[in-house]
Design a protein around this motif. Structure first.
Motif, PDB file in Angstrom:
ATOM      1  N   THR A 263      44.902  26.267 -89.812  1.00  0.00           N
ATOM      2  CA  THR A 263      46.353  26.165 -89.984  1.00  0.00           C
ATOM      3  C   THR A 263      46.705  24.884 -90.720  1.00  0.00           C
ATOM      4  O   THR A 263      45.820  24.103 -91.086  1.00  0.00           O
ATOM      5  CB  THR A 263      47.036  26.183 -88.585  1.00  0.00           C
ATOM      6  N   ASN A 264      47.988  24.686 -90.933  1.00  0.00           N
ATOM      7  CA  ASN A 264      48.491  23.386 -91.381  1.00  0.00           C
ATOM      8  C   ASN A 264      49.532  22.882 -90.361  1.00  0.00           C
ATOM      9  O   ASN A 264      50.290  21.974 -90.654  1.00  0.00           O
ATOM     10  CB  ASN A 264      49.095  23.482 -92.791  1.00  0.00           C
ATOM     11  N   ASP A 265      49.543  23.510 -89.200  1.00  0.00           N
ATOM     12  CA  ASP A 265      50.500  23.141 -88.149  1.00  0.00           C
ATOM     13  C   ASP A 265      49.856  22.082 -87.242  1.00  0.00           C
ATOM     14  O   ASP A 265      49.210  22.420 -86.234  1.00  0.00           O
ATOM     15  CB  ASP A 265      50.885  24.406 -87.353  1.00  0.00           C
TER      16      ASP A 265
ATOM     17  N   VAL B 254      50.702  34.430 -83.246  1.00  0.00           N
ATOM     18  CA  VAL B 254      51.166  33.038 -83.280  1.00  0.00           C
ATOM     19  C   VAL B 254      51.978  32.758 -82.024  1.00  0.00           C
ATOM     20  O   VAL B 254      51.827  31.707 -81.389  1.00  0.00           O
ATOM     21  CB  VAL B 254      52.019  32.764 -84.543  1.00  0.00           C
TER      22      VAL B 254
ATOM     23  N   ARG C  95      51.290  29.902 -79.049  1.00  0.00           N
ATOM     24  CA  ARG C  95      52.294  28.933 -78.578  1.00  0.00           C
ATOM     25  C   ARG C  95      52.486  29.060 -77.074  1.00  0.00           C
ATOM     26  O   ARG C  95      52.566  28.080 -76.353  1.00  0.00           O
ATOM     27  CB  ARG C  95      53.638  29.167 -79.270  1.00  0.00           C
TER      28      ARG C  95
ATOM     29  N   GLN D 165      57.411  28.270 -96.663  1.00  0.00           N
ATOM     30  CA  GLN D 165      56.841  28.689 -95.387  1.00  0.00           C
ATOM     31  C   GLN D 165      56.198  27.433 -94.843  1.00  0.00           C
ATOM     32  O   GLN D 165      55.219  26.944 -95.396  1.00  0.00           O
ATOM     33  CB  GLN D 165      55.790  29.772 -95.617  1.00  0.00           C
ATOM     34  N   LYS D 166      56.797  26.900 -93.832  1.00  0.00           N
ATOM     35  CA  LYS D 166      56.325  25.588 -93.395  1.00  0.00           C
ATOM     36  C   LYS D 166      54.881  25.631 -92.904  1.00  0.00           C
ATOM     37  O   LYS D 166      54.050  24.860 -93.354  1.00  0.00           O
ATOM     38  CB  LYS D 166      57.234  25.063 -92.292  1.00  0.00           C
ATOM     39  N   TYR D 167      54.602  26.535 -92.014  1.00  0.00           N
ATOM     40  CA  TYR D 167      53.268  26.583 -91.445  1.00  0.00           C
ATOM     41  C   TYR D 167      52.619  27.935 -91.690  1.00  0.00           C
ATOM     42  O   TYR D 167      53.291  28.964 -91.702  1.00  0.00           O
ATOM     43  CB  TYR D 167      53.333  26.350 -89.937  1.00  0.00           C
TER      44      TYR D 167
ATOM     45  N   LEU E  61      51.032  22.027 -83.371  1.00  0.00           N
ATOM     46  CA  LEU E  61      50.480  23.089 -82.511  1.00  0.00           C
ATOM     47  C   LEU E  61      48.981  22.872 -82.290  1.00  0.00           C
ATOM     48  O   LEU E  61      48.470  23.027 -81.180  1.00  0.00           O
ATOM     49  CB  LEU E  61      50.726  24.484 -83.102  1.00  0.00           C
ATOM     50  N   SER E  62      48.283  22.480 -83.355  1.00  0.00           N
ATOM     51  CA  SER E  62      46.848  22.223 -83.233  1.00  0.00           C
ATOM     52  C   SER E  62      46.606  21.154 -82.169  1.00  0.00           C
ATOM     53  O   SER E  62      45.722  21.284 -81.312  1.00  0.00           O
ATOM     54  CB  SER E  62      46.310  21.776 -84.591  1.00  0.00           C
TER      55      SER E  62
ATOM     56  N   TYR F   8      49.030  30.292 -90.483  1.00  0.00           N
ATOM     57  CA  TYR F   8      48.017  30.399 -89.429  1.00  0.00           C
ATOM     58  C   TYR F   8      47.029  31.496 -89.807  1.00  0.00           C
ATOM     59  O   TYR F   8      47.446  32.603 -90.137  1.00  0.00           O
ATOM     60  CB  TYR F   8      48.664  30.788 -88.089  1.00  0.00           C
TER      61      TYR F   8
ATOM     62  N   LYS G 167      48.342  24.560 -99.090  1.00  0.00           N
ATOM     63  CA  LYS G 167      48.807  24.470 -97.710  1.00  0.00           C
ATOM     64  C   LYS G 167      48.154  23.399 -96.852  1.00  0.00           C
ATOM     65  O   LYS G 167      48.451  23.304 -95.677  1.00  0.00           O
ATOM     66  CB  LYS G 167      48.641  25.846 -97.061  1.00  0.00           C
TER      67      LYS G 167
END
Ligand code: URA
Length: 249
Positions: free
Chosen positions: A114-116, A239, A243, A58-60, A119-120, A62, A95
């Motif tokens: 998050t780890n995105d 999510v 976006r 799971q890449k990201y 987007l952050s 939230y 993560k």
């Protein structure tokens, strides 16, 4: 993706720990032991296990956290409790979580975690800053002049001229829920996020913020079921709203 990279991303292992695990025969791809660290895996299709446990790609991720007062919006701090420290060890390590922007140490409420990174970055970029809604407990009632000043984009102090912001009184159920012990409150929506901005804006109109809570950001509203210090994953819809809030800005 390389097998060793997949392992580091999903387990928090360092590259060398991942290599050791692979060379030590602890990793299987589609039920076969793989000992080649550069082995190519399809992260969303292959069945990869470490010591028999599946590693789900799971890449990201939230989360929304109801930030409690007294915590700092950082991943590490020498003395204070961090918001990331409130997360279960497992979630944290695996993560590489970080908070999306900052709330002051004494501010509570919605903090996205998050780890995105991309987007952050978009949510905080000055040009497309996501809208944020704050509820403030104030020393005195707001006036029509305050509302007009906030709406016009006022000079706050020597360093800050604020963009137009929406200020309104709290009323009814909203006010009762926010100020169960009484007092006077207001809601303010900002389209930017400068240091101590809400407190500085109220100070500029001769008022004082006694307590501040963020209620929403980028179309995502704080879940009322979360007590301070609690968190939950965002739903897919939340999510997507996040976006959408910075799309095309
Ligand atoms: N504005 C403030 O003054 N403090 C916060 O934590 C967030 C916005």
């Amino acid at each position: 993706m390389r097998l060793d990279k997949l392992l580091t991303e999903l387990t928090g292992m360092t590259r060398s720990q991942a290599r050791e695990a692979i060379q030590g025969g602890r990793v299987c791809v589609n039920k076969e032991v793989k000992k080649v660290t550069a082995e190519h895996v399809k992260e969303t299709e292959d069945f990869v296990t470490l010591d028999g446990q599946e590693l789900v790609f799971q890449k990201y991720v939230y989360y929304m956290l109801n930030k409690p007062a007294g915590t700092v919006s950082a991943t590490q701090d020498k003395t204070a409790q961090t918001v990331i420290g409130l997360f279960a060890q497992e979630d944290r390590k695996k993560k590489n979580l970080f908070p999306v922007g900052r709330l002051d140490k004494d501010t509570e409420g919605l903090l996205l975690v998050t780890n995105d990174g991309p987007l952050s970055h978009r949510l905080l970029a000055p040009k497309r800053h996501a809208d944020k809604l704050y509820f403030a407990k104030l020393a005195r009632e707001i006036t029509e002049d305050d509302i007009a000043l906030f709406a016009s984009g006022m000079k706050v102090d020597e360093e800050l001229t604020a963009l137009p912001a929406v200020l309104r009184r709290l009323s009814g159920e909203e006010e009762k829920a926010f100020l169960p012990d009484g007092g006077t409150g207001a809601a303010v929506t900002l389209h930017e996020g400068k240091f101590h901005q809400v407190k500085r804006m109220f100070a500029a109109v001769g008022n004082e913020v006694l307590y501040l809570k963020r209620m929403a950001m980028g179309g995502v509203t704080l879940d009322g079921a979360l007590a301070p210090g609690e968190y939950r994953e965002l739903t897919a819809e939340e999510v997507s709203r996040l976006r959408e809030s910075v799309a095309g800005k």
